[in-house]
Design an enzyme around this catalytic site. Structure first.
Site, PDB file in Angstrom:
ATOM      1  N   GLY A  16       0.822  -1.215   0.000  1.00  0.00           N
ATOM      2  CA  GLY A  16       0.000   0.000   0.000  1.00  0.00           C
ATOM      3  C   GLY A  16       0.847   1.251   0.000  1.00  0.00           C
ATOM      4  N   ASP A  17       0.189   2.392  -0.245  1.00  0.00           N
ATOM      5  CA  ASP A  17       0.844   3.706  -0.250  1.00  0.00           C
ATOM      6  C   ASP A  17       1.963   3.812  -1.285  1.00  0.00           C
ATOM      7  OD1 ASP A  17      -0.832   4.390   1.874  1.00  0.00           O
ATOM      8  OD2 ASP A  17       0.609   3.662   3.346  1.00  0.00           O
ATOM      9  N   GLY A  19       1.725   5.154  -4.101  1.00  0.00           N
ATOM     10  CA  GLY A  19       1.558   6.369  -4.925  1.00  0.00           C
ATOM     11  C   GLY A  19       0.461   6.150  -5.958  1.00  0.00           C
ATOM     12  N   LYS A  20      -0.486   5.260  -5.635  1.00  0.00           N
ATOM     13  CA  LYS A  20      -1.577   4.952  -6.573  1.00  0.00           C
ATOM     14  C   LYS A  20      -2.379   6.205  -6.908  1.00  0.00           C
ATOM     15  CE  LYS A  20      -3.158   1.889  -3.641  1.00  0.00           C
ATOM     16  NZ  LYS A  20      -2.061   1.855  -2.654  1.00  0.00           N
ATOM     17  N   LYS A  22      -1.610   9.362  -7.107  1.00  0.00           N
ATOM     18  CA  LYS A  22      -0.965  10.215  -8.113  1.00  0.00           C
ATOM     19  C   LYS A  22      -1.073   9.578  -9.504  1.00  0.00           C
ATOM     20  CE  LYS A  22       3.302  11.644 -10.075  1.00  0.00           C
ATOM     21  NZ  LYS A  22       4.568  12.326 -10.077  1.00  0.00           N
ATOM     22  N   GLY A  44      -5.915   5.776   1.722  1.00  0.00           N
ATOM     23  CA  GLY A  44      -5.594   7.201   1.683  1.00  0.00           C
ATOM     24  C   GLY A  44      -4.795   7.445   0.426  1.00  0.00           C
ATOM     25  N   HIS A  45      -5.439   8.045  -0.576  1.00  0.00           N
ATOM     26  CA  HIS A  45      -4.786   8.258  -1.870  1.00  0.00           C
ATOM     27  C   HIS A  45      -4.549   9.752  -2.059  1.00  0.00           C
ATOM     28  CE1 HIS A  45      -6.686   4.255  -3.452  1.00  0.00           C
ATOM     29  NE2 HIS A  45      -5.846   4.081  -2.445  1.00  0.00           N
ATOM     30  N   GLN A 227      -5.179  -0.266  -1.029  1.00  0.00           N
ATOM     31  CA  GLN A 227      -4.202  -1.108  -0.318  1.00  0.00           C
ATOM     32  C   GLN A 227      -3.155  -1.645  -1.309  1.00  0.00           C
ATOM     33  OE1 GLN A 227      -7.858  -1.825   0.715  1.00  0.00           O
ATOM     34  NE2 GLN A 227      -7.306  -0.018   1.839  1.00  0.00           N
ATOM     35  N   ARG A 308       5.202   5.422   8.736  1.00  0.00           N
ATOM     36  CA  ARG A 308       5.305   4.187   7.959  1.00  0.00           C
ATOM     37  C   ARG A 308       6.678   3.563   8.189  1.00  0.00           C
ATOM     38  NH1 ARG A 308       3.239   7.224   2.587  1.00  0.00           N
ATOM     39  NH2 ARG A 308       1.023   7.211   3.030  1.00  0.00           N
ATOM     40  N   VAL A 417       9.138  11.139  -9.996  1.00  0.00           N
ATOM     41  CA  VAL A 417      10.234  11.705  -9.201  1.00  0.00           C
ATOM     42  C   VAL A 417       9.760  12.850  -8.304  1.00  0.00           C
ATOM     43  CG1 VAL A 417      12.102  11.000 -10.751  1.00  0.00           C
ATOM     44  CG2 VAL A 417      10.874  13.147 -11.206  1.00  0.00           C
TER      45      VAL A 417
HETATM   46  P1  GDP Z   1      -1.471   5.566  -2.292  1.00  0.00           P
HETATM   47  O1  GDP Z   1      -2.182   5.110  -1.086  1.00  0.00           O
HETATM   48  O2  GDP Z   1      -0.839   4.448  -3.054  1.00  0.00           O
HETATM   49  O3  GDP Z   1      -2.299   6.452  -3.179  1.00  0.00           O
HETATM   50  O4  GDP Z   1      -0.245   6.460  -1.783  1.00  0.00           O
HETATM   51  P2  GDP Z   1      -0.311   7.620  -0.668  1.00  0.00           P
HETATM   52  O5  GDP Z   1      -0.962   8.810  -1.251  1.00  0.00           O
HETATM   53  O6  GDP Z   1      -0.847   7.088   0.616  1.00  0.00           O
HETATM   54  O7  GDP Z   1       1.231   7.849  -0.406  1.00  0.00           O
HETATM   55  C1  GDP Z   1       2.097   8.237  -1.409  1.00  0.00           C
HETATM   56  C2  GDP Z   1       2.759   9.577  -1.016  1.00  0.00           C
HETATM   57  O8  GDP Z   1       3.874   9.804  -1.855  1.00  0.00           O
HETATM   58  C3  GDP Z   1       1.853  10.786  -1.215  1.00  0.00           C
HETATM   59  O9  GDP Z   1       2.154  11.712  -0.209  1.00  0.00           O
HETATM   60  C4  GDP Z   1       2.247  11.322  -2.584  1.00  0.00           C
HETATM   61  O10 GDP Z   1       2.002  12.723  -2.717  1.00  0.00           O
HETATM   62  C5  GDP Z   1       3.726  11.036  -2.579  1.00  0.00           C
HETATM   63  N1  GDP Z   1       4.337  10.746  -3.899  1.00  0.00           N
HETATM   64  C6  GDP Z   1       3.807  10.073  -4.959  1.00  0.00           C
HETATM   65  N2  GDP Z   1       4.732   9.922  -5.923  1.00  0.00           N
HETATM   66  C7  GDP Z   1       5.855  10.513  -5.477  1.00  0.00           C
HETATM   67  C8  GDP Z   1       7.187  10.659  -5.991  1.00  0.00           C
HETATM   68  O11 GDP Z   1       7.514  10.199  -7.080  1.00  0.00           O
HETATM   69  N3  GDP Z   1       8.091  11.315  -5.204  1.00  0.00           N
HETATM   70  C9  GDP Z   1       7.782  11.821  -3.984  1.00  0.00           C
HETATM   71  N4  GDP Z   1       8.746  12.426  -3.278  1.00  0.00           N
HETATM   72  N5  GDP Z   1       6.546  11.699  -3.449  1.00  0.00           N
HETATM   73  C10 GDP Z   1       5.608  11.045  -4.178  1.00  0.00           C
HETATM   74  P1  IMO Z   2      -3.838   2.656   0.522  1.00  0.00           P
HETATM   75  O1  IMO Z   2      -4.996   2.442  -0.395  1.00  0.00           O
HETATM   76  C1  IMO Z   2      -1.290   1.092   3.684  1.00  0.00           C
HETATM   77  C2  IMO Z   2      -3.151  -1.660   6.532  1.00  0.00           C
HETATM   78  C3  IMO Z   2      -3.300  -1.223   7.973  1.00  0.00           C
HETATM   79  C4  IMO Z   2      -3.151  -2.573   8.657  1.00  0.00           C
HETATM   80  C5  IMO Z   2      -3.865  -3.517   7.714  1.00  0.00           C
HETATM   81  C6  IMO Z   2      -5.306  -3.827   8.086  1.00  0.00           C
HETATM   82  O2  IMO Z   2      -3.675   4.059   0.963  1.00  0.00           O
HETATM   83  O3  IMO Z   2      -2.605   2.044  -0.035  1.00  0.00           O
HETATM   84  P2  IMO Z   2      -7.554  -2.406   7.951  1.00  0.00           P
HETATM   85  O4  IMO Z   2      -7.936  -1.084   8.568  1.00  0.00           O
HETATM   86  O5  IMO Z   2      -7.610  -2.419   6.460  1.00  0.00           O
HETATM   87  O6  IMO Z   2      -8.282  -3.570   8.551  1.00  0.00           O
HETATM   88  O7  IMO Z   2      -6.001  -2.615   8.361  1.00  0.00           O
HETATM   89  O8  IMO Z   2      -3.841  -2.905   6.444  1.00  0.00           O
HETATM   90  N1  IMO Z   2      -3.750  -0.757   5.525  1.00  0.00           N
HETATM   91  C7  IMO Z   2      -3.027   0.039   4.716  1.00  0.00           C
HETATM   92  N2  IMO Z   2      -1.697   0.261   4.659  1.00  0.00           N
HETATM   93  N3  IMO Z   2      -2.111   1.687   2.798  1.00  0.00           N
HETATM   94  C8  IMO Z   2      -3.439   1.450   2.820  1.00  0.00           C
HETATM   95  O9  IMO Z   2      -4.280   1.889   1.865  1.00  0.00           O
HETATM   96  C9  IMO Z   2      -3.961   0.613   3.846  1.00  0.00           C
HETATM   97  N4  IMO Z   2      -5.206   0.188   4.166  1.00  0.00           N
HETATM   98  C10 IMO Z   2      -5.050  -0.670   5.187  1.00  0.00           C
HETATM   99  O10 IMO Z   2      -2.295  -0.319   8.337  1.00  0.00           O
HETATM  100  O11 IMO Z   2      -1.797  -2.947   8.689  1.00  0.00           O
HETATM  101 MG    MG Z   3      -2.237   5.501   0.917  1.00  0.00          MG
END
Ligand code: GDP
Ligand code: IMO
Ligand code: MG
Length: 431
Positions: A16-17, A19-20, A22, A44-45, A227, A308, A417
């Site tokens: 997860g996280d 950068g989906k 973006k 959280g996107h 996720q 994280r 980047v």
């Molecule tokens: P998601 O859950 O996959 O949508 O990712 P999140 O939004 O939770 O976390 C990704 C974080 O990385 C966010 O704060 C974005 O603004 C940031 N981000 C995305 N791509 C890049 C990148 O290429 N470089 C940097 N420095 N930040 C990035």
């Molecule tokens: P995005 O879409 C990162 C993690 C939680 C926990 C586990 C189970 O932003 O990538 P839950 O509340 O789903 O029952 O928690 O999954 N988790 C994530 N970690 N990015 C997420 O979403 C997540 N959604 C759940 O931290 O370890």
């Molecule tokens: Mg996220």
């Protein structure tokens, strides 16, 4: 002639996280529909447009584009209050979700007792998952136990009251007798959720029909995963996972589209690895490196704000992800975060009880106790955040990208980047 791509599933290929948000925002430009198919407001996107930052939890990240239809599919669990708050947040920013968003009548609804049970399980000393405490797990459990309540059910007063009473009677017994906390009132929740239902009435419809009609009309669709692959309830690091199928297959059941209609699967990977919550993490950094990358990459949860955990890129996991999801190409994000590293490691295998593994077996305790095997790459020690074309990236950075593609066993489509839309480039085939 190459087949025109009309349907794309985009998944997170790590924990997860990646950068989906973006990437979805960028790909939305070329599609008509963006559809969420699983998870809930645990996601959280983040999308950054100019000086504005949007963190979306339930509504697809495509909502920021005018004229695109967004859908919350049947596989998503919906907390109506969270949804209404997100709709208001967008309204404040001048975005009218009313015109662009539909919610499946088959999506299951999160209730306060789901959030409460999630919270209570998380304060136990043993068996904690480190969830987001949004009630996701308990809501999916009710769905599978066939006691859940769907969006459509909220609109039938008698049926809704009966189902709610059935649930609350059972949950109150657990809350009082097992956890020693007060229970919930059927009438209070009934009134509250009838109000939410009234506010959401115009959003709710048969989204399966909507999506399949769009397809037969020749429209293009992006399925937005939440996720990541290793949080998938079947393929992830069980039990430290979420409660849905975040892998590509989830799009078919979670949106009501047949597998033969999918043209392409894309995976988003960070140039390193992160995870939030409990669970094994073989390539996790030591404390000083963790601190450095967490600060540089701003690695704090978009939903809960939790720090994280960070580590080196794990090619064993990503290769596995490519296979399970059928990923055609990956998008590598956050390359810039590694700009200051002299040496960069990639995990290419694990050693466990004297044996080498290049896969991820289900053996209990495997990932907790295996020793990662690394190859080391020279860093580029140059700033990449201003680079706009692949050929202008430092040679060592291009070699690192190519190596990720090689180990993952698929193409690299884009490299990111920085947070902004323009800090993204198409990836060249050759170093
Ligand atoms: P998601 O859950 O996959 O949508 O990712 P999140 O939004 O939770 O976390 C990704 C974080 O990385 C966010 O704060 C974005 O603004 C940031 N981000 C995305 N791509 C890049 C990148 O290429 N470089 C940097 N420095 N930040 C990035
Ligand atoms: P995005 O879409 C990162 C993690 C939680 C926990 C586990 C189970 O932003 O990538 P839950 O509340 O789903 O029952 O928690 O999954 N988790 C994530 N970690 N990015 C997420 O979403 C997540 N959604 C759940 O931290 O370890
Ligand atoms: Mg996220």
């Amino acid at each position: 002639m190459a087949k025109k791509i009309r349907t794309t599933i985009l998944v997170g290929a790590q924990w997860g996280d990646e950068g989906k948000g973006k990437v979805i925002d960028i790909l939305t430009e070329d599609v008509d529909f963006v559809v969420r198919y699983q998870g809930g407001n645990n996601a959280g996107h983040t999308v950054v447009i100019g000086d504005d930052k949007y963190v979306l939890h339930l509504i697809p990240s495509g909502i920021l584009h005018e004229g695109k239809q967004c859908v919350i599919g049947n596989g998503v669990v919906v907390d109506p209050l969270a949804l209404l708050e997100e709709i208001s947040f967008l309204k404040e920013k001048g975005i009218d979700a009313g015109k662009r968003l539909k919610v499946s009548d088959r999506a299951h609804v999160i209730f306060p007792y789901h959030r409460k049970l999630d919270e209570l399980r998380e304060v136990r000393k043993k068996g904690r998952i480190g969830t987001t405490k949004r009630g996701i797990g308990p809501c999916y459990a009710d769905k599978v136990s066939r006691v859940g309540i769907r969006m459509a059910d909220l609109f039938d007063e008698a049926y809704f009251r009966e189902r709610l009473k059935l649930n609350i009677d059972e949950k109150n017994a657990i809350l009082k007798n097992l956890y020693g906390v007060p229970g919930f009132s059927v009438e209070v929740i009934f009134d509250e959720y009838r109000r939410y239902a009234a506010s959401l009435k115009n959003f709710v419809c048969d989204t399966n029909e909507l999506i399949n009609k769009a397809l037969s009309d020749g429209r293009s669709i992006l399925f937005e995963g939440a996720q990541g692959t290793f949080l998938d309830v079947d393929y992830g690091t069980y039990p430290y996972v979420t409660s849905s199928n975040s892998t590509a297959g989830g799009a078919c059941t979670g949106a009501g589209i047949g597998p033969s209609r999918i043209d392409r699967v894309l995976g988003v990977v960070k140039a390193y690895t992160t995870r939030v919550g409990e669970g094994p993490f073989p390539t996790e950094f030591n404390e000083s490196m963790m601190d450095k990358i967490r600060k540089k990459g701003n690695e704090f949860g978009s939903t809960t704000g939790r720090a994280r955990r960070c580590g080196w890129f794990d090619a064993v996991l990503v290769r596995n992800s490519v296979i399970i999801n059928g990923i055609d190409s990956v998008i590598i994000t956050k390359l810039d975060v590694l700009d200051d590293e002299k040496k960069i490691k990639i995990c290419i295998g694990y050693r466990y009880k004297g044996k080498k593994y290049v896969t991820f077996p289900a053996i209990p305790g495997f990932l907790e106790n295996c020793v990662p095997l690394y190859e080391e790459h020279p860093g580029w020690m140059e700033q990449t955040s201003d680079v706009t074309s692949y050929g202008d990236l430092p040679l060592a950075a291009r070699k690192y990208i190519q190596r990720i593609g090689e180990l993952a066993g698929c193409g690299v489509m884009l490299v990111s980047v920085g947070k902004s839309r323009d800090q993204t480039m198409a990836c060249g085939k050759k170093v």
